[in-house]
Design a protein around this motif. Structure first.
Motif, mmCIF file in Angstrom:
data_model
loop_
_atom_site.group_PDB
_atom_site.id
_atom_site.type_symbol
_atom_site.label_atom_id
_atom_site.label_comp_id
_atom_site.label_asym_id
_atom_site.label_seq_id
_atom_site.Cartn_x
_atom_site.Cartn_y
_atom_site.Cartn_z
ATOM 1 N N MET A 1 54.748 40.406 39.289
ATOM 2 C CA MET A 1 55.218 40.105 40.642
ATOM 3 C C MET A 1 54.120 39.601 41.571
ATOM 4 N N GLY A 2 52.913 39.448 41.053
ATOM 5 C CA GLY A 2 51.832 38.964 41.894
ATOM 6 C C GLY A 2 50.512 38.982 41.164
ATOM 7 N N VAL A 3 49.451 38.752 41.943
ATOM 8 C CA VAL A 3 48.098 38.693 41.401
ATOM 9 C C VAL A 3 47.220 39.657 42.171
ATOM 10 N N ASN A 4 46.447 40.440 41.426
ATOM 11 C CA ASN A 4 45.459 41.349 42.002
ATOM 12 C C ASN A 4 44.134 40.589 42.009
ATOM 13 N N ALA A 5 43.726 40.089 43.169
ATOM 14 C CA ALA A 5 42.525 39.264 43.269
ATOM 15 C C ALA A 5 41.271 40.027 42.858
ATOM 16 N N ALA A 6 41.281 41.341 42.955
ATOM 17 C CA ALA A 6 40.114 42.138 42.578
ATOM 18 C C ALA A 6 39.854 42.093 41.076
ATOM 19 N N MET A 7 40.824 41.638 40.315
ATOM 20 C CA MET A 7 40.663 41.579 38.865
ATOM 21 C C MET A 7 40.285 40.175 38.386
ATOM 22 N N LEU A 8 40.078 39.265 39.313
ATOM 23 C CA LEU A 8 39.737 37.886 38.959
ATOM 24 C C LEU A 8 38.233 37.716 38.838
ATOM 25 N N ALA A 9 37.830 36.697 38.100
ATOM 26 C CA ALA A 9 36.409 36.355 38.007
ATOM 27 C C ALA A 9 35.904 35.966 39.388
ATOM 28 N N LYS A 10 34.662 36.294 39.649
ATOM 29 C CA LYS A 10 34.075 36.001 40.958
ATOM 30 C C LYS A 10 33.216 34.739 40.878
ATOM 31 N N PRO A 11 33.193 33.923 41.891
ATOM 32 C CA PRO A 11 34.109 33.928 43.030
ATOM 33 C C PRO A 11 35.406 33.224 42.653
ATOM 34 N N PRO A 12 36.524 33.717 43.158
ATOM 35 C CA PRO A 12 37.800 33.074 42.829
ATOM 36 C C PRO A 12 37.940 31.713 43.516
ATOM 37 N N ASP A 13 38.655 30.833 42.881
ATOM 38 C CA ASP A 13 39.011 29.549 43.489
ATOM 39 C C ASP A 13 40.334 29.783 44.205
ATOM 40 N N TRP A 14 40.261 30.087 45.492
ATOM 41 C CA TRP A 14 41.446 30.493 46.256
ATOM 42 C C TRP A 14 42.510 29.412 46.294
ATOM 43 N N ARG A 15 42.100 28.175 46.485
ATOM 44 C CA ARG A 15 43.092 27.081 46.528
ATOM 45 C C ARG A 15 43.840 26.974 45.209
ATOM 46 N N ALA A 16 43.092 27.014 44.118
ATOM 47 C CA ALA A 16 43.726 26.910 42.804
ATOM 48 C C ALA A 16 44.640 28.109 42.558
ATOM 49 N N LEU A 17 44.215 29.288 42.986
ATOM 50 C CA LEU A 17 45.026 30.486 42.786
ATOM 51 C C LEU A 17 46.345 30.394 43.549
ATOM 52 N N VAL A 18 46.277 30.004 44.809
ATOM 53 C CA VAL A 18 47.509 29.887 45.613
ATOM 54 C C VAL A 18 48.402 28.805 45.024
ATOM 55 N N ARG A 19 47.824 27.691 44.649
ATOM 56 C CA ARG A 19 48.630 26.627 44.027
ATOM 57 C C ARG A 19 49.293 27.127 42.748
ATOM 58 N N HIS A 20 48.531 27.843 41.944
ATOM 59 C CA HIS A 20 49.075 28.392 40.699
ATOM 60 C C HIS A 20 50.248 29.330 40.975
ATOM 61 N N MET A 21 50.068 30.222 41.939
ATOM 62 C CA MET A 21 51.149 31.169 42.238
ATOM 63 C C MET A 21 52.391 30.460 42.748
ATOM 64 N N LEU A 22 52.200 29.449 43.588
ATOM 65 C CA LEU A 22 53.348 28.716 44.133
ATOM 66 C C LEU A 22 54.027 27.853 43.073
ATOM 67 N N ALA A 23 53.259 27.385 42.097
ATOM 68 C CA ALA A 23 53.809 26.495 41.070
ATOM 69 C C ALA A 23 54.353 27.238 39.850
ATOM 70 N N THR A 24 54.072 28.535 39.755
ATOM 71 C CA THR A 24 54.505 29.310 38.594
ATOM 72 C C THR A 24 55.719 30.144 38.969
ATOM 73 N N PRO A 25 56.903 29.750 38.519
ATOM 74 C CA PRO A 25 58.120 30.454 38.929
ATOM 75 C C PRO A 25 58.200 31.900 38.442
ATOM 76 N N GLY A 26 57.410 32.268 37.472
ATOM 77 C CA GLY A 26 57.474 33.626 36.940
ATOM 78 C C GLY A 26 57.195 34.695 37.983
ATOM 79 N N TYR A 27 56.282 34.429 38.917
ATOM 80 C CA TYR A 27 55.980 35.416 39.960
ATOM 81 C C TYR A 27 57.196 35.660 40.854
ATOM 82 N N ALA A 28 57.783 34.568 41.326
ATOM 83 C CA ALA A 28 58.969 34.700 42.188
ATOM 84 C C ALA A 28 60.137 35.283 41.401
ATOM 85 N N ASN A 29 60.301 34.863 40.154
ATOM 86 C CA ASN A 29 61.402 35.390 39.342
ATOM 87 C C ASN A 29 61.289 36.897 39.158
ATOM 88 N N ALA A 30 60.071 37.382 38.863
ATOM 89 C CA ALA A 30 59.872 38.822 38.670
ATOM 90 C C ALA A 30 60.106 39.582 39.968
#
Length: 102
Positions: free
Chosen positions: A42-71
């Motif tokens: 249902m989402g992403v825990n940013a604390a578990m991502l490699a540092k430093p995260p690419d915030w733009r890519a992460l937000v784009r990924h979440m918006l483009a991946t229907p699995g998050y919204a579906n869950a």
């Protein structure tokens, strides 16, 4: 999409609304909750991502991946009809019954 630190009230509202969350936990309890929500898809825990995260890519990924919204929407459908006020009343009544029996 909801972006939050992972406080339980905000996450509960997002989940009940069927909205995926990008969680930026600041405390252990927030991290643990964020980890469970991420594990449920249902989402992403940013604390578990490699540092430093690419915030733009992460937000784009979440918006483009229907699995998050579906869950998130599937959870909201399962929890349909849940009312915080009703649960608070039920908990209070159970505590009163328990205190009366002591």
């Amino acid at each position: 999409m909801c972006v939050a630190h992972g406080g339980e009230a905000t996450l509960a509202q997002a989940m009940l609304a069927g909205v995926p969350v990008l969680m930026l936990p600041m405390q252990l309890e927030q991290f643990l909750t964020a980890r469970r929500i991420a594990a449920a898809g249902m989402g992403v825990n940013a604390a578990m991502l490699a540092k430093p995260p690419d915030w733009r890519a992460l937000v784009r990924h979440m918006l483009a991946t229907p699995g998050y919204a579906n869950a998130a929407q599937a959870y909201a459908a399962r929890a349909q009809g849940y009312k915080v006020e009703e649960m608070a009343t039920r908990v209070a009544m159970a505590l009163e019954r328990q205190a009366a029996g002591s």
